[in-house]
Design a protein around this motif. Structure first.
Motif, PDB file in Angstrom:
ATOM      1  N   ARG A 120      -2.120  -2.071  12.565  1.00  0.00           N
ATOM      2  CA  ARG A 120      -0.719  -2.031  13.001  1.00  0.00           C
ATOM      3  C   ARG A 120       0.069  -3.041  12.192  1.00  0.00           C
ATOM      4  O   ARG A 120      -0.156  -4.236  12.290  1.00  0.00           O
ATOM      5  CB  ARG A 120      -0.686  -2.414  14.492  1.00  0.00           C
ATOM      6  N   CYS A 121       0.971  -2.563  11.410  1.00  0.00           N
ATOM      7  CA  CYS A 121       1.779  -3.455  10.578  1.00  0.00           C
ATOM      8  C   CYS A 121       2.743  -4.265  11.456  1.00  0.00           C
ATOM      9  O   CYS A 121       3.314  -3.744  12.419  1.00  0.00           O
ATOM     10  CB  CYS A 121       2.570  -2.632   9.558  1.00  0.00           C
ATOM     11  N   VAL A 122       2.915  -5.563  11.109  1.00  0.00           N
ATOM     12  CA  VAL A 122       3.812  -6.414  11.911  1.00  0.00           C
ATOM     13  C   VAL A 122       5.277  -5.995  11.769  1.00  0.00           C
ATOM     14  O   VAL A 122       6.107  -6.351  12.602  1.00  0.00           O
ATOM     15  CB  VAL A 122       3.714  -7.918  11.512  1.00  0.00           C
ATOM     16  N   HIS A 123       5.590  -5.231  10.712  1.00  0.00           N
ATOM     17  CA  HIS A 123       6.996  -4.877  10.478  1.00  0.00           C
ATOM     18  C   HIS A 123       7.469  -3.794  11.439  1.00  0.00           C
ATOM     19  O   HIS A 123       8.216  -4.061  12.367  1.00  0.00           O
ATOM     20  CB  HIS A 123       7.185  -4.457   9.001  1.00  0.00           C
ATOM     21  N   ARG A 124       6.969  -2.566  11.266  1.00  0.00           N
ATOM     22  CA  ARG A 124       7.430  -1.466  12.127  1.00  0.00           C
ATOM     23  C   ARG A 124       6.254  -0.686  12.712  1.00  0.00           C
ATOM     24  O   ARG A 124       6.382   0.498  13.029  1.00  0.00           O
ATOM     25  CB  ARG A 124       8.333  -0.496  11.344  1.00  0.00           C
ATOM     26  N   ALA A 125       5.106  -1.359  12.816  1.00  0.00           N
ATOM     27  CA  ALA A 125       3.916  -0.791  13.465  1.00  0.00           C
ATOM     28  C   ALA A 125       3.335   0.441  12.767  1.00  0.00           C
ATOM     29  O   ALA A 125       2.661   1.258  13.392  1.00  0.00           O
ATOM     30  CB  ALA A 125       4.184  -0.480  14.934  1.00  0.00           C
ATOM     31  N   ALA A 126       3.577   0.562  11.472  1.00  0.00           N
ATOM     32  CA  ALA A 126       2.899   1.643  10.734  1.00  0.00           C
ATOM     33  C   ALA A 126       1.396   1.345  10.729  1.00  0.00           C
ATOM     34  O   ALA A 126       0.973   0.197  10.886  1.00  0.00           O
ATOM     35  CB  ALA A 126       3.419   1.716   9.305  1.00  0.00           C
ATOM     36  N   ARG A 127       0.625   2.388  10.519  1.00  0.00           N
ATOM     37  CA  ARG A 127      -0.833   2.191  10.505  1.00  0.00           C
ATOM     38  C   ARG A 127      -1.266   1.639   9.156  1.00  0.00           C
ATOM     39  O   ARG A 127      -0.994   2.257   8.106  1.00  0.00           O
ATOM     40  CB  ARG A 127      -1.542   3.512  10.774  1.00  0.00           C
ATOM     41  N   ARG A 165      -2.135  -3.173   1.307  1.00  0.00           N
ATOM     42  CA  ARG A 165      -0.688  -3.009   1.362  1.00  0.00           C
ATOM     43  C   ARG A 165      -0.317  -1.913   2.358  1.00  0.00           C
ATOM     44  O   ARG A 165      -0.883  -0.811   2.324  1.00  0.00           O
ATOM     45  CB  ARG A 165      -0.130  -2.642  -0.022  1.00  0.00           C
ATOM     46  N   CYS A 166       0.616  -2.224   3.248  1.00  0.00           N
ATOM     47  CA  CYS A 166       1.173  -1.196   4.124  1.00  0.00           C
ATOM     48  C   CYS A 166       2.024  -0.267   3.259  1.00  0.00           C
ATOM     49  O   CYS A 166       2.869  -0.724   2.485  1.00  0.00           O
ATOM     50  CB  CYS A 166       2.046  -1.840   5.207  1.00  0.00           C
ATOM     51  N   MET A 167       1.773   1.024   3.379  1.00  0.00           N
ATOM     52  CA  MET A 167       2.466   1.957   2.493  1.00  0.00           C
ATOM     53  C   MET A 167       3.721   2.536   3.136  1.00  0.00           C
ATOM     54  O   MET A 167       4.204   3.591   2.728  1.00  0.00           O
ATOM     55  CB  MET A 167       1.506   3.058   2.039  1.00  0.00           C
ATOM     56  N   TYR A 168       4.276   1.805   4.150  1.00  0.00           N
ATOM     57  CA  TYR A 168       5.590   2.218   4.646  1.00  0.00           C
ATOM     58  C   TYR A 168       6.675   1.492   3.849  1.00  0.00           C
ATOM     59  O   TYR A 168       7.366   2.095   3.028  1.00  0.00           O
ATOM     60  CB  TYR A 168       5.689   1.936   6.150  1.00  0.00           C
ATOM     61  N   HIS A 169       6.740   0.124   4.024  1.00  0.00           N
ATOM     62  CA  HIS A 169       7.739  -0.614   3.258  1.00  0.00           C
ATOM     63  C   HIS A 169       7.114  -1.675   2.360  1.00  0.00           C
ATOM     64  O   HIS A 169       7.792  -2.564   1.871  1.00  0.00           O
ATOM     65  CB  HIS A 169       8.771  -1.250   4.195  1.00  0.00           C
ATOM     66  N   GLY A 170       5.759  -1.601   2.245  1.00  0.00           N
ATOM     67  CA  GLY A 170       5.101  -2.386   1.202  1.00  0.00           C
ATOM     68  C   GLY A 170       4.642  -3.790   1.562  1.00  0.00           C
ATOM     69  O   GLY A 170       4.243  -4.542   0.663  1.00  0.00           O
ATOM     70  N   LEU A 171       4.668  -4.210   2.830  1.00  0.00           N
ATOM     71  CA  LEU A 171       4.129  -5.529   3.157  1.00  0.00           C
ATOM     72  C   LEU A 171       2.662  -5.583   2.730  1.00  0.00           C
ATOM     73  O   LEU A 171       1.932  -4.603   2.907  1.00  0.00           O
ATOM     74  CB  LEU A 171       4.227  -5.821   4.669  1.00  0.00           C
ATOM     75  N   ARG A 172       2.265  -6.749   2.200  1.00  0.00           N
ATOM     76  CA  ARG A 172       0.884  -6.866   1.712  1.00  0.00           C
ATOM     77  C   ARG A 172       0.167  -7.945   2.510  1.00  0.00           C
ATOM     78  O   ARG A 172       0.722  -9.010   2.754  1.00  0.00           O
ATOM     79  CB  ARG A 172       0.907  -7.199   0.213  1.00  0.00           C
TER      80      ARG A 172
HETATM   81  S1  FES Z   1       5.892  -0.847   8.727  1.00  0.00           S
HETATM   82 FE1  FES Z   1       4.598  -1.794   7.309  1.00  0.00          FE
HETATM   83  S2  FES Z   1       5.920  -2.416   5.769  1.00  0.00           S
HETATM   84 FE2  FES Z   1       7.223  -1.514   7.229  1.00  0.00          FE
END
Ligand code: FES
Ligand SMILES: [Fe+2]
Length: 344
Positions: free
Chosen positions: A47-54, A66-73
């Motif tokens: 669960r990404c801390v940004h918008r909870a993408a997987r 790297r989260c492939m929603y908005h790129g947090l690594r």
């Molecule tokens: S939800 Fe992971 S970078 Fe935005």
């Protein structure tokens, strides 16, 4: 149902990580992502801390994910190390990580506080053997049923006579002679000798033999079993306990199984099976894996049926038989551990 968090659960096969992509899995109700950072395996909340993408839909980049929603690594301790377009990274930008171990080709995850991870609680193989003594194969089945029903099944082999008559070729003796059950500190030991047996048909023995099967069923749901065929008289010679394995004349095999609760009503059942190198080859290993798949599908049908009935009649009181001794011992042990556990 509650399950202890301070235990090791199998989360996935080790080779699922070989493709270099993150793997998603569910243990005790939590979604986890597993991935390789260099040589080490990382398990963390999916669960990404940004918008909870997987994060399991993300991309492994060397020692980071790297989260492939908005790129947090993220690095291997779950900390965000890059936010594209933003210099400041908040200290709180991290996800929970879990202690991890690799054993028997499986990734085991400690679901409690990583600082308390107790490697002494990982299941060991029995004395006298190591994994490399066996030619093993593995598999897994998903159950729409709670994990405890699978544990109950594995603690009472009298069902072999009825559920597995065709797959394992089990006879009625399984239902007529209960296994000897002994309480261990962290599980139940089940043992069975059949004296003067004609032995399994594939061995084509000229004389009768003694057959041995023994396993430990360990918290939180791990079975470690050895079985084999021994010269007539070995049962008595061994005091009807575990024999000296070097006396085996055939059929010596290892089975390891692990039941992982995914949610309240779903579980994944992992198994590993295979013959000792002195008594089998890749072909017999493959045959054992195929028979296990068939047999555990038979269990699955029975257990998922039980779950439907139990859900429809929650007030039901069950009636134990003489074969339930091991189940009662184990469930008391689990109840004691679960009193200090959080619900799923
Ligand atoms: S939800 Fe992971 S970078 Fe935005
Ligand atoms: Fe079974």
């Amino acid at each position: 149902m509650v399950y202890p968090r301070n235990e090791w659960y199998v989360a996935c096969f080790e080779d699922e990580l070989d493709a270099g992509a993150p793997v998603s899995t569910q243990v005790l109700g939590s979604w986890l992502v597993l991935w390789r950072a260099g040589k080490s395996v990382v398990a963390m909340d999916d669960r990404c801390v940004h918008r909870a993408a997987r994060l399991s839909q993300g991309r492994c980049e060397g020692d980071s994910l790297r989260c492939m929603y908005h790129g947090l690594r993220y690095d291997a301790v779950g900390k965000v190390v890059e936010i594209p377009g933003q210099d400041l990274i908040p200290e709180s930008a991290r996800v929970r990580t879990y202690a991890v171990e690799v054993r028997c080709g499986w990734i085991w995850v400690w679901m409690g506080n990583p600082a308390e991870a107790d490697r002494g609680r990982l299941p060991n193989l029995p004395d006298q053997v190591s994994l490399s003594d066996f030619i093993t194969g593995a598999g897994a089945l998903d159950f729409s049923a709670e994990a405890r029903l699978i544990s109950d099944n594995l603690l009472d082999f009298s069902h072999l006579a009825f559920v597995h008559a065709s797959s394992f070729g089990a006879d009625l003796a399984w239902a007529h002679t209960p296994m000897k059950a002994t309480l261990l500190e962290r599980g139940v030991r089940a043992e069975r000798w059949i004296e003067n047996s004609s032995g399994p048909a594939f061995l084509n023995l000229s004389d009768t033999c003694d057959e041995w099967l023994g396993y430990d069923y360990l918290v939180p749901g791990v079975l470690v079993m050895l079985n084999g065929v021994f010269p007539k008289g070995t049962a008595e010679l061994s005091g009807f306990r575990k024999p000296d394995l070097s006396l085996a004349i055939g059929g010596l095999a290892l089975n390891v199984q692990a039941v992982t609760p995914k949610t309240e009503r779903t579980a994944r059942y992992y198994f590993l099976t295979g013959p000792h190198r002195n008594f089998g080859d890749e072909a017999s290993r493959d045959a054992m894996v195929a028979i296990n798949h068939q047999a555990f599908a038979e269990d699955k049908l029975m257990i998922e049926g039980q779950q439907i009935i139990l859900d429809a009649t929650p007030e039901l009181t069950l009636m134990p038989t003489i074969h339930d001794r091991g189940i009662t011992m184990y469930n008391r042990l689990m109840d004691r551990l679960s009193m200090i556990a959080e619900p799923l």
